[in-house]
Scaffold this motif. Sequence first.
Motif, PDB file in Angstrom:
ATOM      1  N   LYS A 125     -47.267  16.322  -3.931  1.00  0.00           N
ATOM      2  CA  LYS A 125     -47.905  17.523  -3.419  1.00  0.00           C
ATOM      3  C   LYS A 125     -47.786  17.545  -1.893  1.00  0.00           C
ATOM      4  N   SER A 161     -44.708  14.652  -9.299  1.00  0.00           N
ATOM      5  CA  SER A 161     -46.111  14.386  -8.954  1.00  0.00           C
ATOM      6  C   SER A 161     -46.450  14.651  -7.485  1.00  0.00           C
ATOM      7  N   LYS A 206     -40.264  20.991  -8.144  1.00  0.00           N
ATOM      8  CA  LYS A 206     -39.882  20.988  -9.556  1.00  0.00           C
ATOM      9  C   LYS A 206     -38.382  21.185  -9.698  1.00  0.00           C
TER      10      LYS A 206
END
Length: 418
Positions: free
Chosen positions: A393, A391, A286
Amino acid sequence: MSVGTKANNRFLIVLGTIIMQMGLGTIYTWSLFNQPLVTKFGWQLSSVSTTFSITSFALAFATLFAGKLQDKIGLRRLTAVAGVMLGLGLMFSSQASSLPMLYLLAGVIAGYADGTAYITSLSNLIKWFPNRKGLISGVSVGAYGTGSLVFKYVNGSLISSVGVSRAFLYWGMIVMAMVVIGSLLVREASVVKASPSLSATDTGNVVKDYTVGEMLRTKQAYLLFVIFFTACMSGLYLIGIVKDIGVKLAGLDVQTAANAVAMIAIFNTAGRLILGALSDKMSRLKLVAGTMAITAVATLTLSFAQLNFGLFFACVAAIAFCFGGNITVFPAIASDFFGLKNHNKNYGIIYQGFGLGALSGSIIAAFLGGFKPTFVTIGVLCAIACLIAVSLKPPVGARKERKRNTEVQSRTAYGRIS
């Protein structure tokens, strides 16, 4: 070994790494040499500035092989040899009288040596501090940025007092001494491989310490590469031509525009320290997404706004801050995703985005014919990279095992003194 002895050893390792990284970071002062070389030899500015792109590409390319060389000859010897190689490349550049010679000495040789010492000393320091990966990465690459800030004045003074060619000679001598001295203080960390019960998923696959081959079979490796490539292209393109942008786009005089070199160094270093420490307290991806969004806004502003002194320096500061932060956070992300044991090799693959990003900015500029369309392209790519970061991960196994693996790292990553 007592706790006090370990603390003293780790202090010396941090000190040695900082000294090395400061010497290595002086390569970021390249834009100071562009115009003096043009004036002395009559070369085209674009041709001279290409040297920095070659240096950056060679730097990144070296990281592919640095890990294997470290396994063969050890960290201390490798970084010392790299320091000598870097110093000689710059010193012999003082005799360069043609562009091909400059490309070889200040580009290929200096860049390859710089990248070899950079990736190995950085990865080693992260292994010594597994619970503070973001912060310690910020210390290391922050020193790299500090070197560019300090040597903005050192190299600027040398160019003014002894001329651009002789400045290469003294620059090389100083850098060689810094890297070699720093290499004498470092010790190699050993990350002990975790037991299968702690490092494997329910299917039995190792999830903490990915090999290069295992990493390349994940989609995350390629998506991280795309984000890193975009982040590096925006920062490196700016660093290579920032003074020229100030003169041509913002209408600044040469001396005022040259201050942008110091501005980049200051905010680049600040980004490395601040965002590196912050990444230990929040989602690193982020954080990266935020930097890419800010960079997109700044580059598009350089393209479409009517620039003045304040707006130009604000955009430069924003891009430099975000670039420095991304350079810091990505080594920690690589270890989060793929483990510490093979970090220098795995991150070396992702780090190729640095070299390709350096070349791509110049190629896009040559193809599109100017600064503004290049910044538009970079801005669009940064927006796309922002969406990917939001998006993305970690690999499934790494998400399942991260908590237990962190505990294992804490017990094993202090290593043995080599």
